[in-house]
Design a protein around this motif. Structure first.
Motif, mmCIF file in Angstrom:
data_model
loop_
_atom_site.group_PDB
_atom_site.id
_atom_site.type_symbol
_atom_site.label_atom_id
_atom_site.label_comp_id
_atom_site.label_asym_id
_atom_site.label_seq_id
_atom_site.Cartn_x
_atom_site.Cartn_y
_atom_site.Cartn_z
ATOM 1 N N PHE A 200 13.486 -21.343 -19.412
ATOM 2 C CA PHE A 200 14.785 -22.020 -19.393
ATOM 3 C C PHE A 200 15.778 -21.272 -18.509
ATOM 4 N N TRP A 201 15.741 -19.934 -18.554
ATOM 5 C CA TRP A 201 16.656 -19.134 -17.736
ATOM 6 C C TRP A 201 16.515 -19.507 -16.261
ATOM 7 N N PHE A 202 15.274 -19.697 -15.828
ATOM 8 C CA PHE A 202 15.029 -20.024 -14.424
ATOM 9 C C PHE A 202 14.972 -21.533 -14.177
ATOM 10 N N ASN A 203 15.447 -22.321 -15.146
ATOM 11 C CA ASN A 203 15.498 -23.783 -14.994
ATOM 12 C C ASN A 203 14.135 -24.352 -14.623
ATOM 13 N N SER A 204 13.114 -23.871 -15.335
ATOM 14 C CA SER A 204 11.743 -24.245 -15.005
ATOM 15 C C SER A 204 10.912 -24.482 -16.257
ATOM 16 N N ASN A 205 11.527 -25.084 -17.261
ATOM 17 C CA ASN A 205 10.809 -25.383 -18.499
ATOM 18 C C ASN A 205 10.924 -26.866 -18.808
ATOM 19 N N LYS A 206 10.018 -27.340 -19.638
ATOM 20 C CA LYS A 206 10.088 -28.723 -20.089
ATOM 21 C C LYS A 206 11.216 -28.864 -21.105
#
Length: 265
Positions: A200-206
């Protein structure tokens, strides 16, 4: 790009090698050179702010392996002889415990090859199709190598920055007491809490959706679980973006169902 140095003592399966600031990135000959370069850039981006953690990971012998699209978990020599977990194995998710009869009917290889296409720890692995963003493949929409490498990062935090590690544990305990992340994979262990938060921190999660939340971005994470956001911010870049990550703010992140705790069994 070249063959792994003899000093690594690797199985002949490995034909390709790149160095990520002391962390070897390796694969068989089947993986494209560009995919290993993506993996190296992700590693460098995740560790850019904490050279002390990189040093700890190098000293611990952390290595990253990439599976080709037509390879599986147990094709990798280090995982070739893995046994499936016993019914009382603490690594089992709640779903796996509930439906252990399914696991009992599988061979060791069938279990691990169906379990995941990436593992975390001292030997962290990811899959070529995920790193390259091949549509309609497993885990399309979230970066699994970012998740799996986050486990090795947290182990390094535990060794190199124990005060911060205690704060991570405290954040997890408080989140569980408050009922945060109910039904989500982030609730399973402190390691998964950190790894999911890293994505989530890297804006790369579902998308993680529950009665009390809809978390998709770093901003959503800050609003929902500020304690987790705070400890992540002491490790990772506040750009909150990995340039080599094909899933950064990708629309597919919100189109795939949230992974509930244990739903990966």
């Amino acid at each position: 790009m070249g063959p792994p140095p003899a000093s690594l003592g690797l199985d002949p399966f490995y034909a390709k090698h790149l160095d990520a600031g002391g962390i070897p990135v390796v694969s068989s000959a089947r993986v494209e050179d560009a995919t290993l370069q993506v993996a190296r850039e992700l590693i460098d981006g995740m560790l850019a702010e904490r050279p002390d953690l990189r040093r700890s990971m190098v000293a611990d012998g952390v290595r990253v392996g990439v599976m080709a699209i037509d390879e599986s978990t147990t094709d990798l020599p280090e995982q070739r002889h893995w046994k499936k977990p016993a019914p009382d194995d603490p690594r089992l998710t709640p779903c796996e415990r509930k439906h252990y009869d399914r696991i009992a009917a599988m061979s060791d290889r069938e279990y691990w090859d169906s379990r995941a296409r990436g593992m975390g720890g001292r030997y962290t692995t990811g899959a070529e199709e995920n790193l390259r963003g091949v549509p309609d493949t497993r885990y399309f929409g979230e970066n699994i190598l970012v998740h799996e490498l986050a486990h090795a990062v947290l182990y390094a935090v535990q060794r190199a920055d124990p005060a911060l590690y205690r704060r991570v544990e405290e954040a997890y305990a408080n989140a569980m007491d408050a009922g945060l992340w109910r039904g989500d994979y982030a609730a399973v262990t402190v390691q998964e809490y950190w790894a999911e938060g890293t994505q989530f921190w890297f804006n790369s999660n579902k998308l993680s959706r529950g009665e009390d939340r809809e978390v998709l971005s770093a901003d959503d994470l800050q609003a929902y679980d500020p304690a987790l956001y705070a400890v992540l911010g002491e490790v990772y870049s506040h750009r909150q973006r990995l340039d080599a990550d094909v899933y950064y703010r990708h629309p597919a992140r919100s189109r795939i169902a949230a992974r509930a705790a244990g739903s990966d069994c």
